[in-house]
Design a protein around this motif. Sequence first.
Motif, PDB file in Angstrom:
ATOM      1  N   SER A 110       0.815  -1.214   0.000  1.00  0.00           N
ATOM      2  CA  SER A 110       0.000   0.000   0.000  1.00  0.00           C
ATOM      3  C   SER A 110       0.846   1.261   0.000  1.00  0.00           C
ATOM      4  O   SER A 110       0.330   2.350  -0.217  1.00  0.00           O
ATOM      5  CB  SER A 110      -0.928   0.003   1.217  1.00  0.00           C
ATOM      6  OG  SER A 110      -0.177   0.220   2.407  1.00  0.00           O
ATOM      7  N   PHE A 111       2.151   1.126   0.294  1.00  0.00           N
ATOM      8  CA  PHE A 111       3.070   2.258   0.415  1.00  0.00           C
ATOM      9  C   PHE A 111       2.691   3.181   1.575  1.00  0.00           C
ATOM     10  O   PHE A 111       2.990   4.370   1.546  1.00  0.00           O
ATOM     11  CB  PHE A 111       3.147   3.061  -0.883  1.00  0.00           C
ATOM     12  CG  PHE A 111       3.947   2.389  -1.955  1.00  0.00           C
ATOM     13  CD1 PHE A 111       5.323   2.387  -1.906  1.00  0.00           C
ATOM     14  CD2 PHE A 111       3.311   1.749  -3.008  1.00  0.00           C
ATOM     15  CE1 PHE A 111       6.071   1.765  -2.895  1.00  0.00           C
ATOM     16  CE2 PHE A 111       4.041   1.124  -4.003  1.00  0.00           C
ATOM     17  CZ  PHE A 111       5.424   1.126  -3.953  1.00  0.00           C
ATOM     18  N   PHE A 133      -4.006   2.203  -2.331  1.00  0.00           N
ATOM     19  CA  PHE A 133      -2.823   3.047  -2.192  1.00  0.00           C
ATOM     20  C   PHE A 133      -2.965   3.860  -0.919  1.00  0.00           C
ATOM     21  O   PHE A 133      -4.011   4.454  -0.662  1.00  0.00           O
ATOM     22  CB  PHE A 133      -2.697   3.981  -3.398  1.00  0.00           C
ATOM     23  CG  PHE A 133      -1.589   4.996  -3.249  1.00  0.00           C
ATOM     24  CD1 PHE A 133      -0.265   4.622  -3.376  1.00  0.00           C
ATOM     25  CD2 PHE A 133      -1.877   6.320  -2.960  1.00  0.00           C
ATOM     26  CE1 PHE A 133       0.757   5.552  -3.232  1.00  0.00           C
ATOM     27  CE2 PHE A 133      -0.869   7.262  -2.827  1.00  0.00           C
ATOM     28  CZ  PHE A 133       0.458   6.872  -2.955  1.00  0.00           C
ATOM     29  N   SER A 134      -1.895   3.909  -0.111  1.00  0.00           N
ATOM     30  CA  SER A 134      -1.946   4.628   1.167  1.00  0.00           C
ATOM     31  C   SER A 134      -0.745   5.562   1.348  1.00  0.00           C
ATOM     32  O   SER A 134      -0.447   5.966   2.465  1.00  0.00           O
ATOM     33  CB  SER A 134      -1.994   3.622   2.326  1.00  0.00           C
ATOM     34  OG  SER A 134      -3.105   2.775   2.235  1.00  0.00           O
ATOM     35  N   VAL A 153      -8.212   3.902  -2.510  1.00  0.00           N
ATOM     36  CA  VAL A 153      -7.214   4.527  -1.648  1.00  0.00           C
ATOM     37  C   VAL A 153      -7.656   4.369  -0.196  1.00  0.00           C
ATOM     38  O   VAL A 153      -8.839   4.215   0.103  1.00  0.00           O
ATOM     39  CB  VAL A 153      -7.027   6.030  -1.976  1.00  0.00           C
ATOM     40  CG1 VAL A 153      -6.427   6.215  -3.361  1.00  0.00           C
ATOM     41  CG2 VAL A 153      -8.352   6.779  -1.866  1.00  0.00           C
ATOM     42  N   ARG A 154      -6.680   4.403   0.701  1.00  0.00           N
ATOM     43  CA  ARG A 154      -6.959   4.331   2.136  1.00  0.00           C
ATOM     44  C   ARG A 154      -5.861   5.132   2.849  1.00  0.00           C
ATOM     45  O   ARG A 154      -4.683   4.852   2.664  1.00  0.00           O
ATOM     46  CB  ARG A 154      -6.956   2.884   2.624  1.00  0.00           C
ATOM     47  CG  ARG A 154      -7.101   2.726   4.143  1.00  0.00           C
ATOM     48  CD  ARG A 154      -6.887   1.279   4.573  1.00  0.00           C
ATOM     49  NE  ARG A 154      -7.929   0.396   4.089  1.00  0.00           N
ATOM     50  CZ  ARG A 154      -7.751  -0.894   3.827  1.00  0.00           C
ATOM     51  NH1 ARG A 154      -6.559  -1.452   3.998  1.00  0.00           N
ATOM     52  NH2 ARG A 154      -8.754  -1.638   3.388  1.00  0.00           N
ATOM     53  N   GLU A 155      -6.279   6.142   3.611  1.00  0.00           N
ATOM     54  CA  GLU A 155      -5.332   6.972   4.352  1.00  0.00           C
ATOM     55  C   GLU A 155      -4.240   7.527   3.433  1.00  0.00           C
ATOM     56  O   GLU A 155      -3.068   7.621   3.807  1.00  0.00           O
ATOM     57  CB  GLU A 155      -4.721   6.184   5.511  1.00  0.00           C
ATOM     58  CG  GLU A 155      -5.768   5.755   6.541  1.00  0.00           C
ATOM     59  CD  GLU A 155      -5.193   4.914   7.668  1.00  0.00           C
ATOM     60  OE1 GLU A 155      -4.238   4.148   7.405  1.00  0.00           O
ATOM     61  OE2 GLU A 155      -5.678   5.042   8.797  1.00  0.00           O
ATOM     62  N   ALA A 156      -4.633   7.885   2.223  1.00  0.00           N
ATOM     63  CA  ALA A 156      -3.694   8.445   1.256  1.00  0.00           C
ATOM     64  C   ALA A 156      -3.661   9.965   1.391  1.00  0.00           C
ATOM     65  O   ALA A 156      -4.543  10.581   2.001  1.00  0.00           O
ATOM     66  CB  ALA A 156      -4.105   8.045  -0.158  1.00  0.00           C
ATOM     67  N   SER A 157      -2.642  10.555   0.789  1.00  0.00           N
ATOM     68  CA  SER A 157      -2.510  12.014   0.791  1.00  0.00           C
ATOM     69  C   SER A 157      -1.893  12.441  -0.527  1.00  0.00           C
ATOM     70  O   SER A 157      -0.846  11.911  -0.932  1.00  0.00           O
ATOM     71  CB  SER A 157      -1.636  12.473   1.963  1.00  0.00           C
ATOM     72  OG  SER A 157      -1.480  13.878   1.945  1.00  0.00           O
ATOM     73  N   VAL A 158      -2.552  13.384  -1.216  1.00  0.00           N
ATOM     74  CA  VAL A 158      -2.024  13.905  -2.482  1.00  0.00           C
ATOM     75  C   VAL A 158      -2.123  15.413  -2.460  1.00  0.00           C
ATOM     76  O   VAL A 158      -3.047  15.991  -1.867  1.00  0.00           O
ATOM     77  CB  VAL A 158      -2.782  13.331  -3.694  1.00  0.00           C
ATOM     78  CG1 VAL A 158      -2.646  11.812  -3.749  1.00  0.00           C
ATOM     79  CG2 VAL A 158      -4.256  13.717  -3.666  1.00  0.00           C
ATOM     80  N   ILE A 197      -8.831   9.824   2.128  1.00  0.00           N
ATOM     81  CA  ILE A 197      -7.786  10.575   1.435  1.00  0.00           C
ATOM     82  C   ILE A 197      -7.797  12.024   1.878  1.00  0.00           C
ATOM     83  O   ILE A 197      -8.854  12.586   2.191  1.00  0.00           O
ATOM     84  CB  ILE A 197      -7.970  10.478  -0.105  1.00  0.00           C
ATOM     85  CG1 ILE A 197      -6.746  11.043  -0.842  1.00  0.00           C
ATOM     86  CG2 ILE A 197      -9.261  11.134  -0.549  1.00  0.00           C
ATOM     87  CD1 ILE A 197      -6.759  10.770  -2.341  1.00  0.00           C
ATOM     88  N   ASN A 198      -6.619  12.627   1.909  1.00  0.00           N
ATOM     89  CA  ASN A 198      -6.451  14.076   2.069  1.00  0.00           C
ATOM     90  C   ASN A 198      -5.994  14.630   0.726  1.00  0.00           C
ATOM     91  O   ASN A 198      -5.000  14.173   0.159  1.00  0.00           O
ATOM     92  CB  ASN A 198      -5.411  14.387   3.136  1.00  0.00           C
ATOM     93  CG  ASN A 198      -5.865  13.972   4.522  1.00  0.00           C
ATOM     94  OD1 ASN A 198      -7.045  14.039   4.856  1.00  0.00           O
ATOM     95  ND2 ASN A 198      -4.932  13.532   5.342  1.00  0.00           N
TER      96      ASN A 198
END
Length: 807
Positions: free
Chosen positions: A369-370, A409-410, A433-438, A483-484
């Motif tokens: 998940s990174f 993707f996290s 996505v889960r707990e991702a940030s872009v 996601i953020n």
Amino acid sequence: MKKRIISLLLALVLAVSLLPVSAVAEAPASLGAAQEVPADKQLSQLVFRNGMMATAAEFPLEPQFEPGRKAYTVVVPDTVNGLNGFAAWATLADGASGKITANYTPVGVSNAMKITLTSGKANGQPLGRLFAANDFVGNTLQINVGDVTAYEITVVRCATLKSLAVTDQNSNALELTPAFKSGTYDYSLHMDKDATLQITPAASVPQSAQVTVNGTKWENGDTSVKPEWNAQKTASVVVEVSGGAAQSTKYTLTLTQEPEVERIEIVTLPVKTAYNSGDMFDATGMTVKAYFTDSSEKIIGSDALTCSPTGPLTSVIKEIEVAYKGAKTTQKITVSCGLSGTGTSEDPYLLQSEEDFARLRREVSYGNSFKGSYFKITQDVIFSADWEPIGCLKDGVSSAENGINMLPFSGNIDGGGKILTFAAGSKPLFNYVREASVSSFKIYAPYMDGYALVDQYTVDYGEDGRYSDGTGGSYAPGAPDTINISRVTLLSGSIIKNGGFIGGFASGGNTVNMTDCVVEKGVKIGCNADGTSAEGSHVGSFAGMVSGTFKDCVSYAEVYGVNRVGGIIGYKGQSMGFFNVLDCAFYGKVVASGDYVGGIVGSGYSAPSAPNTMCVVIKNCKSGGTVTGKDYVGGILGNESAVQCWDNGIGEIFKNSFDGKLTASGDHVGGIIGNMTSLNKYTIVEGNYYSAQCSAVRGIGSVQYVDTNCASHETASGAIYFDTSKALPGITGVEFKNHNRTDDPLGKDAVKLCRSTNESLLPDDNSAGTPGNTPATGDTGVLVWVIALPVTALAAAFVLKRKEREA
């Protein structure tokens, strides 16, 4: 005396010598079966084998063949081929003569068969159809020499097993010695003393056979056997198969205890220790030394080792666990994801091309998940038409199953201000996505067939799928944030089919946070490739159906849809969960063919099962666009459905302004809110302003229920009033006392909720009375305020002075 005995014996010998020869030859027949066959019709050899070649397995006669014995039995396994799997050899004895024939009635045929057997022939003669393959029915065979039936053979079938598998309680295969094969009935195997055997026999004729294991009938499935060890540390298991008239067969397993393994150590490294993401670990060449409790040692090859993980390798895997019979060690490996950088915040992975994003996607699909990793986009990237989004479901499933089946993707992506360009008709950057940030990039999509950024916003309770467990996100312990998104811009000329950047049916705890995002003028949301409405519902510039917080986001887009359409957000996704729209602005156009339409938000959550839903929070937002819908249309919010708002879901429509234009045909139309189902102390509507030119005649188009203890409230609005400080009204959804307000929100206090820029409408925006009428109670003084309302793209400041009025 001795001379007399000798004389008698001599006389007896003389008498016998005078008998005819035939009398002497026939005497042995009365002593046994050895001479049942005439000497001139005897065979010196009679053999039956499993095929025509002399090397084929022999079926022994019972009793052992003797030329003069007539009757025999031969046992033939049930699997033997009935056409050419049973062949005979016959040789005439010295002095015998006659044609040798085998005589029998074939299976399924009424006419007898006679087959010639050539004496002394090297190859056997098949006796076709003497019996059927895979059957328990035998037959009777006569061997004639000339016209004499010299021998009678009874053929008996025996039930057999076609396979016999043995594993331990952990499904590890145990090796039989010798390996199982037809015609072998005694085996040995070594096993751990505490192991439980799982016996899986397979009968050759399963439809008619019965199998027992140590006397217990075996049913479909494994039979568990706990060995009863003797003093010599051995035990046995007997598997018996029987059926019909067939002879039963026993298979005996002799068990011997293995010494326990104390530890293992790798003595030869595997050939390969460096991998790319997606490769499978290869143990070829690796050997370990096993140290046993009896002080013995043994070199173990890779085939006998268990290595994990067994799936595709990802860059987060640094070592492989190697196990043998409970003892474990590790082997270090390196796995490259193919990206430059190490993934730390100081040295992020670099994303420079579509292929780099594809590498990222593939690694995520392998289960990495990174989470905790960092990425930096260093070049503008153009995605091809066959781009597939990042994040997927596990192989063989079609549902996320509350997060269990997701491979999301996290990680954290810094876009570096770069532009991501997608081909017309393609899908967005992400699926799951889960707990991702872009952050900090721009999207251009001439036509995105989905949402602009995340296509699969779904119920996600984490890897275990349990809502009540886990560290969770900002709202619930078992529901991770989704996601953020910050400083992401959707560029002019883009067309997005669905509702903004993200949307879908997710948990209220799957929070989406957006900050400082922009949708430029010239963008169309909720449209087909030709720019016409896609006729979807739950559509907004930034999100469709969603839970979360949206702050400092601005849109100039044209937003199209049917129901629950908003300039910023279409629809609050669930009854529970955060929903905050703060300091956002909309200067575009909302066009909906149905209901629940707003310049900022289309609708709060609405369902008969949730009359106490958490209300929306919209604060300090501005809308200067045009808003078109059928009914339940508001300059800020189209509809809020809570019948009784509780303290766990306080709603706020606070200090918002609308300077656009409303077009609607229904009765629930307001400059700020189209419909507010109820007002109590937990629905805070305050300090909102709307332009008198917006076409709405009131700030809140309609209110069904008001919970207040103000005795002198207005009555002209048609709202139903009650006071929960005294009693519950008997209205479904109104469940708790003391939720009442203390003011007259639709009467003399209406201007505190929503106020028009038209001074002549003060203070009766909400039809508390006729415009220009005096308040219900005496009120004098001066109130001065400044409102920044967008007029086209500019802000105009104005001062309203409240005139003195007398009671």
